[in-house]
Design a protein around this motif. Structure first.
Motif, PDB file in Angstrom:
ATOM      1  N   ALA A 111       0.835  -1.205   0.000  1.00  0.00           N
ATOM      2  CA  ALA A 111       0.000   0.000   0.000  1.00  0.00           C
ATOM      3  C   ALA A 111       0.868   1.253   0.000  1.00  0.00           C
ATOM      4  N   ARG A 112       1.941   1.235   0.786  1.00  0.00           N
ATOM      5  CA  ARG A 112       2.870   2.380   0.800  1.00  0.00           C
ATOM      6  C   ARG A 112       3.511   2.549  -0.572  1.00  0.00           C
ATOM      7  N   GLU A 113       3.945   1.439  -1.148  1.00  0.00           N
ATOM      8  CA  GLU A 113       4.582   1.464  -2.463  1.00  0.00           C
ATOM      9  C   GLU A 113       3.643   2.024  -3.533  1.00  0.00           C
ATOM     10  N   ARG A 114       2.364   1.635  -3.452  1.00  0.00           N
ATOM     11  CA  ARG A 114       1.367   2.079  -4.438  1.00  0.00           C
ATOM     12  C   ARG A 114       0.781   3.451  -4.113  1.00  0.00           C
ATOM     13  N   GLY A 115       1.038   3.934  -2.899  1.00  0.00           N
ATOM     14  CA  GLY A 115       0.513   5.242  -2.507  1.00  0.00           C
ATOM     15  C   GLY A 115      -0.981   5.233  -2.265  1.00  0.00           C
ATOM     16  N   VAL A 116      -1.503   4.124  -1.734  1.00  0.00           N
ATOM     17  CA  VAL A 116      -2.941   4.029  -1.480  1.00  0.00           C
ATOM     18  C   VAL A 116      -3.213   3.893   0.018  1.00  0.00           C
ATOM     19  N   SER A 117      -4.380   4.374   0.404  1.00  0.00           N
ATOM     20  CA  SER A 117      -4.816   4.263   1.796  1.00  0.00           C
ATOM     21  C   SER A 117      -5.808   3.119   1.931  1.00  0.00           C
ATOM     22  N   ALA A 174      -3.837  -6.384  13.092  1.00  0.00           N
ATOM     23  CA  ALA A 174      -2.687  -6.946  12.379  1.00  0.00           C
ATOM     24  C   ALA A 174      -1.984  -5.866  11.560  1.00  0.00           C
ATOM     25  N   LEU A 175      -2.758  -5.011  10.917  1.00  0.00           N
ATOM     26  CA  LEU A 175      -2.169  -3.927  10.128  1.00  0.00           C
ATOM     27  C   LEU A 175      -1.477  -2.911  11.030  1.00  0.00           C
ATOM     28  N   VAL A 176      -2.129  -2.538  12.128  1.00  0.00           N
ATOM     29  CA  VAL A 176      -1.579  -1.548  13.044  1.00  0.00           C
ATOM     30  C   VAL A 176      -0.270  -2.027  13.669  1.00  0.00           C
ATOM     31  N   SER A 177      -0.097  -3.324  13.778  1.00  0.00           N
ATOM     32  CA  SER A 177       1.123  -3.860  14.389  1.00  0.00           C
ATOM     33  C   SER A 177       2.352  -3.694  13.495  1.00  0.00           C
ATOM     34  N   GLN A 178       2.139  -3.286  12.265  1.00  0.00           N
ATOM     35  CA  GLN A 178       3.245  -3.161  11.311  1.00  0.00           C
ATOM     36  C   GLN A 178       3.815  -1.748  11.284  1.00  0.00           C
ATOM     37  N   PRO A 179       5.143  -1.626  11.266  1.00  0.00           N
ATOM     38  CA  PRO A 179       5.754  -0.310  11.113  1.00  0.00           C
ATOM     39  C   PRO A 179       5.287   0.334   9.808  1.00  0.00           C
ATOM     40  N   GLY A 180       4.969   1.604   9.863  1.00  0.00           N
ATOM     41  CA  GLY A 180       4.530   2.311   8.670  1.00  0.00           C
ATOM     42  C   GLY A 180       3.034   2.253   8.423  1.00  0.00           C
ATOM     43  N   ALA A 181       2.302   1.546   9.266  1.00  0.00           N
ATOM     44  CA  ALA A 181       0.858   1.428   9.068  1.00  0.00           C
ATOM     45  C   ALA A 181       0.162   2.784   9.100  1.00  0.00           C
ATOM     46  N   SER A 182       0.680   3.694   9.910  1.00  0.00           N
ATOM     47  CA  SER A 182       0.033   5.006  10.033  1.00  0.00           C
ATOM     48  C   SER A 182       0.062   5.792   8.730  1.00  0.00           C
ATOM     49  N   ARG A 183       0.911   5.398   7.812  1.00  0.00           N
ATOM     50  CA  ARG A 183       0.976   6.079   6.518  1.00  0.00           C
ATOM     51  C   ARG A 183      -0.086   5.598   5.546  1.00  0.00           C
ATOM     52  N   VAL A 184      -0.688   4.429   5.824  1.00  0.00           N
ATOM     53  CA  VAL A 184      -1.654   3.876   4.862  1.00  0.00           C
ATOM     54  C   VAL A 184      -3.010   3.524   5.467  1.00  0.00           C
ATOM     55  N   LEU A 185      -3.063   3.203   6.729  1.00  0.00           N
ATOM     56  CA  LEU A 185      -4.328   2.767   7.348  1.00  0.00           C
ATOM     57  C   LEU A 185      -5.073   3.964   7.910  1.00  0.00           C
ATOM     58  N   LEU A 186      -6.249   4.244   7.353  1.00  0.00           N
ATOM     59  CA  LEU A 186      -7.053   5.364   7.831  1.00  0.00           C
ATOM     60  C   LEU A 186      -7.929   4.979   9.006  1.00  0.00           C
ATOM     61  N   GLY A 191     -18.603   0.714   2.230  1.00  0.00           N
ATOM     62  CA  GLY A 191     -18.917   1.623   3.335  1.00  0.00           C
ATOM     63  C   GLY A 191     -17.671   2.097   4.053  1.00  0.00           C
ATOM     64  N   ALA A 192     -16.714   1.208   4.254  1.00  0.00           N
ATOM     65  CA  ALA A 192     -15.457   1.596   4.904  1.00  0.00           C
ATOM     66  C   ALA A 192     -14.736   2.656   4.079  1.00  0.00           C
ATOM     67  N   ARG A 193     -14.735   2.482   2.771  1.00  0.00           N
ATOM     68  CA  ARG A 193     -14.121   3.482   1.882  1.00  0.00           C
ATOM     69  C   ARG A 193     -14.846   4.815   1.989  1.00  0.00           C
ATOM     70  N   ARG A 194     -16.150   4.752   1.910  1.00  0.00           N
ATOM     71  CA  ARG A 194     -16.959   5.978   1.901  1.00  0.00           C
ATOM     72  C   ARG A 194     -16.792   6.754   3.214  1.00  0.00           C
ATOM     73  N   VAL A 195     -16.859   6.061   4.325  1.00  0.00           N
ATOM     74  CA  VAL A 195     -16.797   6.710   5.637  1.00  0.00           C
ATOM     75  C   VAL A 195     -15.430   7.328   5.900  1.00  0.00           C
ATOM     76  N   THR A 196     -14.372   6.650   5.488  1.00  0.00           N
ATOM     77  CA  THR A 196     -13.017   7.113   5.803  1.00  0.00           C
ATOM     78  C   THR A 196     -12.354   7.911   4.692  1.00  0.00           C
ATOM     79  N   GLY A 197     -12.847   7.765   3.478  1.00  0.00           N
ATOM     80  CA  GLY A 197     -12.200   8.391   2.334  1.00  0.00           C
ATOM     81  C   GLY A 197     -10.999   7.610   1.835  1.00  0.00           C
ATOM     82  N   ALA A 198     -10.879   6.351   2.256  1.00  0.00           N
ATOM     83  CA  ALA A 198      -9.752   5.503   1.851  1.00  0.00           C
ATOM     84  C   ALA A 198      -9.848   5.118   0.374  1.00  0.00           C
ATOM     85  N   ASP A 199      -8.699   4.803  -0.185  1.00  0.00           N
ATOM     86  CA  ASP A 199      -8.652   4.326  -1.563  1.00  0.00           C
ATOM     87  C   ASP A 199      -9.156   2.891  -1.676  1.00  0.00           C
ATOM     88  N   VAL A 200      -8.869   2.085  -0.651  1.00  0.00           N
ATOM     89  CA  VAL A 200      -9.195   0.659  -0.673  1.00  0.00           C
ATOM     90  C   VAL A 200      -9.984   0.303   0.578  1.00  0.00           C
TER      91      VAL A 200
END
Length: 160
Positions: A16-22, A37-49, A88-97
């Protein structure tokens, strides 16, 4: 040794970081495990909304905009519900994915669906993917398998 879920979540955050998507996650049976699981990864704050645990139908409607008629007609454990949750998750957060899980972890059947029935969905502007599963094991094992399946589906989708 890292678990399969740890490896998949690390790969997804990296991709996700490589592709520039949230990313945003909507969870029912996994109860926040995919997001954790995602939050446990370094760099998650850059992609997980964000992650939304919508365990009841009322929360699926109120938080994610899943149509009440869809839930009434098909129950919460349904492929169309998984797709509506991801959207719905996309719509509510404005995420790409958007990524979603719904299913039956047990101990008994739900809405006529047997224990182990799981649907995971992912969607973005390029389209959507959906997979259905019939997992076996106890409640925790089914939830773990569902979390890994969701991460793997998102990886497949982003990898193209």
């Amino acid at each position: 040794m890292a678990s399969a879920t740890d490896i998949a979540s690390a790969r997804l955050v990296h991709l996700a970081r490589e592709r520039g998507v949230s990313l945003a996650v909507a969870e029912s049976l996994t109860g926040g495990a995919v997001t954790a699981a995602l939050v446990s990864q370094p760099g998650a704050s850059r992609v997980l909304l964000g992650g939304i645990v919508s365990y009841t139908n009322e929360m699926k409607i109120a938080l994610l905009g899943v149509p009440a008629r869809l839930l009434a007609d098909h129950g919460s454990v349904d492929s169309r519900v998984a797709l509506a949750m991801a959207a719905g998750a996309r719509r509510v957060t404005g995420a790409d994915v958007g990524l979603a899980t719904t299913g039956v972890a047990g101990p008994g059947a739900h809405d006529g669906k047997p224990v182990g029935t799981v649907y995971v969905a992912v969607c973005d502007d390029t389209g959507e993917r959906l997979e259905g599963f019939s997992f076996s094991g106890d409640r925790d094992q089914i939830r773990e398998q569902a979390s890994l399946a969701a991460l793997d589906l998102a990886l497949e989708h982003l990898a193209g």
